[in-house]
Design a protein around this motif. Structure first.
Motif, mmCIF file in Angstrom:
data_model
loop_
_atom_site.group_PDB
_atom_site.id
_atom_site.type_symbol
_atom_site.label_atom_id
_atom_site.label_comp_id
_atom_site.label_asym_id
_atom_site.label_seq_id
_atom_site.Cartn_x
_atom_site.Cartn_y
_atom_site.Cartn_z
ATOM 1 N N GLU A 1 0.826 -1.206 0.000
ATOM 2 C CA GLU A 1 0.000 0.000 0.000
ATOM 3 C C GLU A 1 0.864 1.262 0.000
ATOM 4 N N GLN A 2 1.927 1.260 0.819
ATOM 5 C CA GLN A 2 2.826 2.412 0.862
ATOM 6 C C GLN A 2 3.527 2.615 -0.486
ATOM 7 N N SER A 3 3.969 1.516 -1.083
ATOM 8 C CA SER A 3 4.666 1.600 -2.366
ATOM 9 C C SER A 3 3.739 2.142 -3.454
ATOM 10 N N LEU A 4 2.498 1.606 -3.471
ATOM 11 C CA LEU A 4 1.556 2.077 -4.475
ATOM 12 C C LEU A 4 1.188 3.537 -4.245
ATOM 13 N N SER A 5 1.090 3.940 -2.984
ATOM 14 C CA SER A 5 0.772 5.330 -2.676
ATOM 15 C C SER A 5 1.865 6.268 -3.199
ATOM 16 N N MET A 6 3.133 5.880 -2.977
ATOM 17 C CA MET A 6 4.247 6.687 -3.469
ATOM 18 C C MET A 6 4.268 6.702 -4.994
ATOM 19 N N PHE A 7 4.027 5.532 -5.587
ATOM 20 C CA PHE A 7 4.032 5.423 -7.041
ATOM 21 C C PHE A 7 2.925 6.283 -7.657
ATOM 22 N N ALA A 8 1.739 6.209 -7.050
ATOM 23 C CA ALA A 8 0.615 6.992 -7.565
ATOM 24 C C ALA A 8 0.893 8.490 -7.460
ATOM 25 N N GLN A 9 1.484 8.901 -6.343
ATOM 26 C CA GLN A 9 1.797 10.323 -6.163
ATOM 27 C C GLN A 9 2.820 10.791 -7.185
ATOM 28 N N GLU A 10 3.809 9.933 -7.468
ATOM 29 C CA GLU A 10 4.819 10.295 -8.465
ATOM 30 C C GLU A 10 4.194 10.450 -9.849
ATOM 31 N N ILE A 11 3.248 9.550 -10.168
ATOM 32 C CA ILE A 11 2.562 9.651 -11.460
ATOM 33 C C ILE A 11 1.762 10.953 -11.538
ATOM 34 N N VAL A 12 1.050 11.258 -10.446
ATOM 35 C CA VAL A 12 0.258 12.480 -10.421
ATOM 36 C C VAL A 12 1.153 13.711 -10.573
ATOM 37 N N ASP A 13 2.280 13.731 -9.848
ATOM 38 C CA ASP A 13 3.204 14.856 -9.935
ATOM 39 C C ASP A 13 3.789 14.981 -11.346
ATOM 40 N N ALA A 14 4.158 13.817 -11.925
ATOM 41 C CA ALA A 14 4.741 13.831 -13.273
ATOM 42 C C ALA A 14 3.730 14.361 -14.284
ATOM 43 N N ARG A 15 2.481 13.918 -14.167
ATOM 44 C CA ARG A 15 1.447 14.390 -15.088
ATOM 45 C C ARG A 15 1.175 15.876 -14.899
ATOM 46 N N SER A 16 1.224 16.312 -13.643
ATOM 47 C CA SER A 16 1.013 17.729 -13.371
ATOM 48 C C SER A 16 2.127 18.567 -14.012
ATOM 49 N N GLU A 17 3.370 18.106 -13.868
ATOM 50 C CA GLU A 17 4.496 18.809 -14.484
ATOM 51 C C GLU A 17 4.374 18.800 -16.004
ATOM 52 N N ASN A 18 3.935 17.662 -16.541
ATOM 53 C CA ASN A 18 3.770 17.559 -17.996
ATOM 54 C C ASN A 18 2.683 18.509 -18.499
ATOM 55 N N ASP A 19 1.573 18.590 -17.745
ATOM 56 C CA ASP A 19 0.506 19.506 -18.127
ATOM 57 C C ASP A 19 0.994 20.959 -18.090
ATOM 58 N N ALA A 20 1.775 21.272 -17.048
ATOM 59 C CA ALA A 20 2.310 22.629 -16.943
ATOM 60 C C ALA A 20 3.259 22.928 -18.099
ATOM 61 N N TYR A 21 4.062 21.936 -18.484
ATOM 62 C CA TYR A 21 5.005 22.110 -19.594
ATOM 63 C C TYR A 21 4.253 22.295 -20.912
ATOM 64 N N LEU A 22 3.194 21.481 -21.101
ATOM 65 C CA LEU A 22 2.394 21.615 -22.314
ATOM 66 C C LEU A 22 1.702 22.977 -22.360
ATOM 67 N N ALA A 23 1.237 23.449 -21.214
ATOM 68 C CA ALA A 23 0.596 24.766 -21.156
ATOM 69 C C ALA A 23 1.598 25.858 -21.506
ATOM 70 N N LEU A 24 2.848 25.677 -21.010
ATOM 71 C CA LEU A 24 3.900 26.647 -21.324
ATOM 72 C C LEU A 24 4.205 26.648 -22.812
ATOM 73 N N LEU A 25 4.286 25.445 -23.401
ATOM 74 C CA LEU A 25 4.534 25.343 -24.838
ATOM 75 C C LEU A 25 3.407 26.001 -25.635
ATOM 76 N N GLU A 26 2.184 25.774 -25.188
ATOM 77 C CA GLU A 26 1.037 26.365 -25.878
ATOM 78 C C GLU A 26 1.077 27.882 -25.795
ATOM 79 N N GLN A 27 1.462 28.400 -24.626
ATOM 80 C CA GLN A 27 1.567 29.856 -24.468
ATOM 81 C C GLN A 27 2.686 30.410 -25.333
#
Length: 222
Positions: free
Chosen positions: A52-78
């Motif tokens: 459960e702890q491992s999956l929680s960390m893994f899920a958070q990393e995925i969420v953070d990575a996607r958030s960074e990717n969305d921010a990067y895509l938004a920057l590229l779009e701007q």
């Protein structure tokens, strides 16, 4: 229960397994939000709590990575939008410069002048001809005065450009004269052998306007 590798049996509530299934499903759909669907880690440290702890960390990393990717895509779009805005501004400036470098001025009813200043290369010649012909077609101009007072040097290519432009304007029914030829330019035209036959030349813009008004006559007809 779940049989472990050491032959011990670990009783795991179905809810703990279901929450992991739910999290994995949400992750696969890119809809997982740790704040809305947190992973509850069992109070007792066991093999399941480690998962459960491992999956929680893994899920958070995925969420953070996607958030960074969305921010990067938004920057590229701007940045793309900013670049498009700059290109549009450059195009507007280019058009403004072109219009300023090739002004077509209404001197009188049905009489326009095209004052030419500076170097006339092939591209500028094409733009001048296009603008002049469009103006004649749109406004029904009957007399065109091409004033070259602002040109200090002329070569074969430039002279030929003027002749072609005047011939094209004449095909649309406009009467054309050239004014402002200096003695040096006149000598150059003769020496390089440019055919100015059929092109009326006058000394000044004033002379050109008077000539055009005489041609149009008091009633404005030829």
């Amino acid at each position: 229960g779940v049989t472990m590798s050491d032959d011990s049996t670990l009783e795991i509530p179905a809810a703990r397994i279901q929450q992991l299934i739910d999290v994995l499903s949400l992750l696969s759909l890119d809809e997982y939000d740790p704040a809305l669907t947190p992973i509850d880690v069992g109070e007792t440290q066991d093999h399941m709590s480690f998962l459960e702890q491992s999956l929680s960390m893994f899920a958070q990393e995925i969420v953070d990575a996607r958030s960074e990717n969305d921010a990067y895509l938004a920057l590229l779009e701007q940045q793309k939008k900013d670049l498009e805005d700059k290109l549009q501004l450059i195009e507007r400036q280019r058009t403004a410069i072109r219009d300023l470098s090739t002004p077509i001025i209404e001197l009188w009813d049905q009489v326009v002048t095209l004052p030419v200043v500076g170097l006339v290369d092939t591209q500028r010649s094409i733009e001048m001809t296009e603008q002049l012909l469009q103006h004649i077609a749109d406004n029904g101009s009957r007399c065109v005065i091409v004033d070259v007072t602002g040109i200090d040097v002329i070569d074969t290519m430039t002279a030929n450009h003027f002749v072609k432009m005047i011939r094209a304007a004449q095909l649309l029914g406009a009467y054309c004269v050239v004014t402002g030829l200096s003695p040096s330019i006149s000598q150059t035209i003769v020496s390089i052998g440019v055919d100015m036959g059929g092109v009326r030349t006058l000394r000044t813009l004033k002379d050109g306007l008077e000539h055009c008004l005489q041609r149009l006559g008091p009633s404005g007809t030829r």
